[in-house]
Design a protein around this motif. Structure first.
Motif, PDB file in Angstrom:
ATOM      1  N   ASP A 111       0.840  -1.202   0.000  1.00  0.00           N
ATOM      2  CA  ASP A 111       0.000   0.000   0.000  1.00  0.00           C
ATOM      3  C   ASP A 111       0.880   1.259   0.000  1.00  0.00           C
ATOM      4  OD1 ASP A 111       0.987  -0.027   2.564  1.00  0.00           O
ATOM      5  OD2 ASP A 111      -0.968   0.042   3.554  1.00  0.00           O
ATOM      6  N   ALA A 112       2.020   1.161  -0.672  1.00  0.00           N
ATOM      7  CA  ALA A 112       3.024   2.223  -0.666  1.00  0.00           C
ATOM      8  C   ALA A 112       2.458   3.567  -1.118  1.00  0.00           C
ATOM      9  CB  ALA A 112       4.215   1.835  -1.534  1.00  0.00           C
ATOM     10  N   GLU A 113       1.508   3.548  -2.039  1.00  0.00           N
ATOM     11  CA  GLU A 113       0.945   4.799  -2.561  1.00  0.00           C
ATOM     12  C   GLU A 113      -0.506   4.988  -2.155  1.00  0.00           C
ATOM     13  OE1 GLU A 113       1.866   5.550  -6.726  1.00  0.00           O
ATOM     14  OE2 GLU A 113       3.497   4.101  -6.573  1.00  0.00           O
ATOM     15  N   GLY A 114      -0.943   4.290  -1.124  1.00  0.00           N
ATOM     16  CA  GLY A 114      -2.304   4.450  -0.631  1.00  0.00           C
ATOM     17  C   GLY A 114      -3.118   3.177  -0.763  1.00  0.00           C
ATOM     18  N   SER A 115      -4.321   3.224  -0.224  1.00  0.00           N
ATOM     19  CA  SER A 115      -5.166   2.023  -0.187  1.00  0.00           C
ATOM     20  C   SER A 115      -5.660   1.596  -1.565  1.00  0.00           C
ATOM     21  CB  SER A 115      -6.362   2.255   0.744  1.00  0.00           C
ATOM     22  OG  SER A 115      -7.149   3.338   0.269  1.00  0.00           O
ATOM     23  N   ASP A 116      -5.589   2.478  -2.560  1.00  0.00           N
ATOM     24  CA  ASP A 116      -6.018   2.091  -3.914  1.00  0.00           C
ATOM     25  C   ASP A 116      -4.858   1.552  -4.758  1.00  0.00           C
ATOM     26  OD1 ASP A 116      -4.680   4.519  -4.293  1.00  0.00           O
ATOM     27  OD2 ASP A 116      -6.109   5.254  -5.773  1.00  0.00           O
ATOM     28  N   ASP A 117      -3.667   1.460  -4.180  1.00  0.00           N
ATOM     29  CA  ASP A 117      -2.469   1.064  -4.922  1.00  0.00           C
ATOM     30  C   ASP A 117      -2.539  -0.398  -5.380  1.00  0.00           C
ATOM     31  OD1 ASP A 117       0.056   1.229  -6.060  1.00  0.00           O
ATOM     32  OD2 ASP A 117       1.133   1.215  -4.154  1.00  0.00           O
ATOM     33  N   MET A 118      -2.639  -1.332  -4.450  1.00  0.00           N
ATOM     34  CA  MET A 118      -2.640  -2.754  -4.818  1.00  0.00           C
ATOM     35  C   MET A 118      -3.873  -3.149  -5.615  1.00  0.00           C
ATOM     36  SD  MET A 118      -0.688  -5.264  -4.848  1.00  0.00           S
ATOM     37  CE  MET A 118      -1.105  -6.666  -5.857  1.00  0.00           C
ATOM     38  N   PRO A 119      -5.075  -2.698  -5.264  1.00  0.00           N
ATOM     39  CA  PRO A 119      -6.225  -3.039  -6.100  1.00  0.00           C
ATOM     40  C   PRO A 119      -6.037  -2.572  -7.561  1.00  0.00           C
ATOM     41  CG  PRO A 119      -6.985  -2.071  -4.051  1.00  0.00           C
ATOM     42  CD  PRO A 119      -5.487  -1.949  -4.070  1.00  0.00           C
ATOM     43  N   ALA A 120      -5.376  -1.431  -7.729  1.00  0.00           N
ATOM     44  CA  ALA A 120      -5.109  -0.926  -9.080  1.00  0.00           C
ATOM     45  C   ALA A 120      -4.185  -1.876  -9.839  1.00  0.00           C
ATOM     46  CB  ALA A 120      -4.494   0.472  -9.018  1.00  0.00           C
ATOM     47  N   HIS A 121      -3.164  -2.415  -9.168  1.00  0.00           N
ATOM     48  CA  HIS A 121      -2.251  -3.357  -9.812  1.00  0.00           C
ATOM     49  C   HIS A 121      -2.983  -4.649 -10.217  1.00  0.00           C
ATOM     50  CE1 HIS A 121       1.079  -0.779  -8.988  1.00  0.00           C
ATOM     51  NE2 HIS A 121       1.115  -1.013  -7.684  1.00  0.00           N
ATOM     52  N   ILE A 122      -3.845  -5.138  -9.352  1.00  0.00           N
ATOM     53  CA  ILE A 122      -4.597  -6.358  -9.652  1.00  0.00           C
ATOM     54  C   ILE A 122      -5.506  -6.136 -10.862  1.00  0.00           C
ATOM     55  CG2 ILE A 122      -6.400  -7.926  -8.803  1.00  0.00           C
ATOM     56  CD1 ILE A 122      -5.172  -7.456  -5.955  1.00  0.00           C
ATOM     57  N   ARG A 123      -6.245  -5.054 -10.849  1.00  0.00           N
ATOM     58  CA  ARG A 123      -7.164  -4.758 -11.958  1.00  0.00           C
ATOM     59  C   ARG A 123      -6.401  -4.569 -13.267  1.00  0.00           C
ATOM     60  NH1 ARG A 123     -10.131  -0.286  -8.247  1.00  0.00           N
ATOM     61  NH2 ARG A 123     -10.979  -1.744  -6.710  1.00  0.00           N
ATOM     62  N   SER A 124      -5.261  -3.904 -13.189  1.00  0.00           N
ATOM     63  CA  SER A 124      -4.439  -3.698 -14.380  1.00  0.00           C
ATOM     64  C   SER A 124      -3.980  -5.034 -14.965  1.00  0.00           C
ATOM     65  CB  SER A 124      -3.227  -2.829 -14.037  1.00  0.00           C
ATOM     66  OG  SER A 124      -2.369  -2.713 -15.141  1.00  0.00           O
ATOM     67  N   SER A 125      -3.565  -5.951 -14.093  1.00  0.00           N
ATOM     68  CA  SER A 125      -3.131  -7.271 -14.578  1.00  0.00           C
ATOM     69  C   SER A 125      -4.292  -8.049 -15.193  1.00  0.00           C
ATOM     70  CB  SER A 125      -2.526  -8.087 -13.440  1.00  0.00           C
ATOM     71  OG  SER A 125      -1.281  -7.547 -13.083  1.00  0.00           O
ATOM     72  N   LEU A 126      -5.480  -7.908 -14.647  1.00  0.00           N
ATOM     73  CA  LEU A 126      -6.639  -8.618 -15.189  1.00  0.00           C
ATOM     74  C   LEU A 126      -7.029  -8.105 -16.575  1.00  0.00           C
ATOM     75  CD1 LEU A 126      -8.889  -8.846 -12.000  1.00  0.00           C
ATOM     76  CD2 LEU A 126      -7.662 -10.717 -13.130  1.00  0.00           C
ATOM     77  N   ILE A 127      -6.985  -6.809 -16.779  1.00  0.00           N
ATOM     78  CA  ILE A 127      -7.400  -6.222 -18.057  1.00  0.00           C
ATOM     79  C   ILE A 127      -6.250  -6.236 -19.062  1.00  0.00           C
ATOM     80  CG2 ILE A 127      -8.288  -4.161 -19.217  1.00  0.00           C
ATOM     81  CD1 ILE A 127     -10.314  -5.562 -17.377  1.00  0.00           C
ATOM     82  N   GLY A 128      -5.072  -5.807 -18.665  1.00  0.00           N
ATOM     83  CA  GLY A 128      -3.910  -5.852 -19.548  1.00  0.00           C
ATOM     84  C   GLY A 128      -3.376  -4.479 -19.912  1.00  0.00           C
ATOM     85  N   ALA A 129      -2.106  -4.477 -20.309  1.00  0.00           N
ATOM     86  CA  ALA A 129      -1.402  -3.227 -20.598  1.00  0.00           C
ATOM     87  C   ALA A 129      -1.400  -2.862 -22.071  1.00  0.00           C
ATOM     88  CB  ALA A 129       0.041  -3.332 -20.103  1.00  0.00           C
ATOM     89  N   SER A 130      -1.942  -3.739 -22.941  1.00  0.00           N
ATOM     90  CA  SER A 130      -1.864  -3.420 -24.368  1.00  0.00           C
ATOM     91  C   SER A 130      -3.063  -3.963 -25.140  1.00  0.00           C
ATOM     92  CB  SER A 130      -0.568  -3.955 -24.973  1.00  0.00           C
ATOM     93  OG  SER A 130      -0.556  -5.363 -24.955  1.00  0.00           O
ATOM     94  N   VAL A 131      -3.274  -3.362 -26.296  1.00  0.00           N
ATOM     95  CA  VAL A 131      -4.263  -3.840 -27.259  1.00  0.00           C
ATOM     96  C   VAL A 131      -3.642  -3.742 -28.648  1.00  0.00           C
ATOM     97  CG1 VAL A 131      -6.328  -3.248 -25.922  1.00  0.00           C
ATOM     98  CG2 VAL A 131      -5.386  -1.581 -27.503  1.00  0.00           C
TER      99      VAL A 131
END
Length: 172
Positions: A111-131
């Motif tokens: 939670d280095a950057e706040g309580s929304d930090d880790m959930p953001a990483h999880i969601r990003s991995s689920l959706i993906g960084a590219s199209v």
């Protein structure tokens, strides 16, 4: 006589091979590459249709007869995807669903950057960084109801950097 026929046969094969190579060089269109980095405007948590912003940032798309556009987000707390481009309720429902899949209320270690930090990483991995999107006749070849989405998973606004790579055949 056999030796002469063998030499003529080998010479004929060589000449035909050289002609085929020359014809191949003339018929395969040259592939072109284009790459640039651009930024999407800063947005807070939510899913946003950004197709127009992407196309405005990449006027070189119109130079390609056929090709492939790859968009890569250089961040770990946002994502890119293709989805519904007409009904904004889909974007709201997606935001709600992703918040339920990776809720901020869990007791995460990171939670280095706040309580929304880790959930953001999880969601990003689920959706993906590219199209990757095909290009046809100088335009993105998306389906009728498809648009490019930015899924922002952080509470506060962040500008997001995208590396766009186009490979394809340009108009002559």
């Amino acid at each position: 006589m056999r030796l002469v026929l063998a030499i003529l046969s080998a010479a004929t094969t060589l000449i035909l091979s050289l002609i085929a190579v020359q014809n191949t060089k003339n018929t395969i269109p040259p592939m072109s590459w284009s790459q640039k980095t651009f930024s999407l405007q800063g947005r807070s948590r939510g899913c946003y249709l950004v197709t127009d912003e992407v196309v405005q940032s990449l006027p070189e798309i119109k130079d390609f007869k056929i090709g492939l556009l790859n968009l890569f987000m250089q961040h770990t707390s946002a994502a890119l995807t293709l989805n519904e481009n007409w009904d904004s309720d889909v974007r709201l429902d997606m935001t709600d669903a992703l918040e339920k899949i990776a809720p901020e209320s869990w007791n995460y270690r990171h939670d280095a950057e706040g309580s929304d930090d880790m959930p953001a990483h999880i969601r990003s991995s689920l959706i993906g960084a590219s199209v990757s999107i095909p290009i046809k006749d100088g335009r993105l070849a998306t389906g009728t109801w498809q648009g490019i989405w930015l899924c922002e998973f952080r509470r506060y606004r962040h500008s997001r950097h995208i590396v766009a790579t186009i490979q394809g055949e340009k108009y002559k």
